[in-house]
Design an enzyme around this catalytic site. Sequence first.
Site, PDB file in Angstrom:
ATOM      1  N   HIS A 193       0.836  -1.197   0.000  1.00 23.88           N
ATOM      2  CA  HIS A 193       0.000   0.000   0.000  1.00 23.88           C
ATOM      3  C   HIS A 193       0.871   1.248   0.000  1.00 23.88           C
ATOM      4  O   HIS A 193       2.040   1.203   0.381  1.00 23.88           O
ATOM      5  CB  HIS A 193      -0.928   0.024   1.224  1.00 23.88           C
TER       6      HIS A 193
ATOM      7  N   HIS B 298       0.896   5.391   1.170  1.00 22.94           N
ATOM      8  CA  HIS B 298       0.294   6.449   1.994  1.00 22.94           C
ATOM      9  C   HIS B 298       0.285   7.755   1.202  1.00 22.94           C
ATOM     10  O   HIS B 298       1.316   8.162   0.658  1.00 22.94           O
ATOM     11  CB  HIS B 298       1.141   6.721   3.239  1.00 22.94           C
TER      12      HIS B 298
HETATM   13  P1  AMP Z   1       2.297   0.767   7.392  1.00 19.68           P
HETATM   14  O1  AMP Z   1       2.634   0.931   8.848  1.00 19.68           O
HETATM   15  O2  AMP Z   1       3.099   1.606   6.460  1.00 19.68           O
HETATM   16  O3  AMP Z   1       2.270  -0.700   7.016  1.00 19.68           O
HETATM   17  O4  AMP Z   1       0.816   1.329   7.238  1.00 19.68           O
HETATM   18  C1  AMP Z   1      -0.290   0.637   7.702  1.00 19.68           C
HETATM   19  C2  AMP Z   1      -1.355   1.651   7.987  1.00 19.68           C
HETATM   20  O5  AMP Z   1      -2.597   0.959   8.062  1.00 19.68           O
HETATM   21  C3  AMP Z   1      -1.194   2.390   9.306  1.00 19.68           C
HETATM   22  O6  AMP Z   1      -1.020   3.781   9.064  1.00 19.68           O
HETATM   23  C4  AMP Z   1      -2.487   2.089  10.054  1.00 19.68           C
HETATM   24  O7  AMP Z   1      -2.998   3.200  10.766  1.00 19.68           O
HETATM   25  C5  AMP Z   1      -3.416   1.665   8.950  1.00 19.68           C
HETATM   26  N1  AMP Z   1      -4.504   0.782   9.346  1.00 19.68           N
HETATM   27  C6  AMP Z   1      -4.427  -0.316  10.146  1.00 19.68           C
HETATM   28  N2  AMP Z   1      -5.650  -0.868  10.291  1.00 19.68           N
HETATM   29  C7  AMP Z   1      -6.496  -0.104   9.546  1.00 19.68           C
HETATM   30  C8  AMP Z   1      -7.912  -0.158   9.300  1.00 19.68           C
HETATM   31  N3  AMP Z   1      -8.691  -1.100   9.849  1.00 19.68           N
HETATM   32  N4  AMP Z   1      -8.448   0.784   8.490  1.00 19.68           N
HETATM   33  C9  AMP Z   1      -7.673   1.754   7.954  1.00 19.68           C
HETATM   34  N5  AMP Z   1      -6.347   1.851   8.150  1.00 19.68           N
HETATM   35  C10 AMP Z   1      -5.772   0.931   8.950  1.00 19.68           C
END
Ligand code: AMP
Length: 137
Positions: A98, A100
């Site tokens: 993903h 950001h």
């Molecule tokens: P990363 O740490 O780069 O892998 O990003 C993962 C992101 O997913 C984090 O910023 C979390 O806040 C986000 N995240 C985790 N669970 C959820 C959820 N249920 N809905 C939306 N975002 C989420």
Amino acid sequence: MQTVFSKIIAREVPAHIVYEDDDVIAFLDIIQATKGHTLVCLKEPFVDMMETPDDQAARLFKVVNRLTKAVDQAFKPEGITVISNNRAGAGQTVFHVHIHIIPRYETDGVTIKVKNHVHETGPDAYHKRAEAIRKAL
Ligand code: AMP
């Protein structure tokens, strides 16, 4: 690998979905680093960019570009940071590829940690590093 993002795609976990097509989904990050913080995610659960085929990455980044413009229009931020954490060593916490999109505002207090070490950057180091990447392509 089954992650929370697969569950969002399957509508087993709720999310504020802002975009969806056959290959890509985008939704608000549950922890809004800033107003409008959005995640863009491939539906196929590749773990990270290193595992993602080029054609799928192209689809992902086409949507990232479109959504970056939409976020810009919606929130009129000072700027937008677009980042991807790949593997735990880079801070990845959800192991489903993903990107950001983080709108930036003057007083947002966000720090993106890039270590700007300036050692080993003589002409030889540059040459060797560039050569290592070219060889790996
Ligand atoms: P990363 O740490 O780069 O892998 O990003 C993962 C992101 O997913 C984090 O910023 C979390 O806040 C986000 N995240 C985790 N669970 C959820 C959820 N249920 N809905 C939306 N975002 C989420």
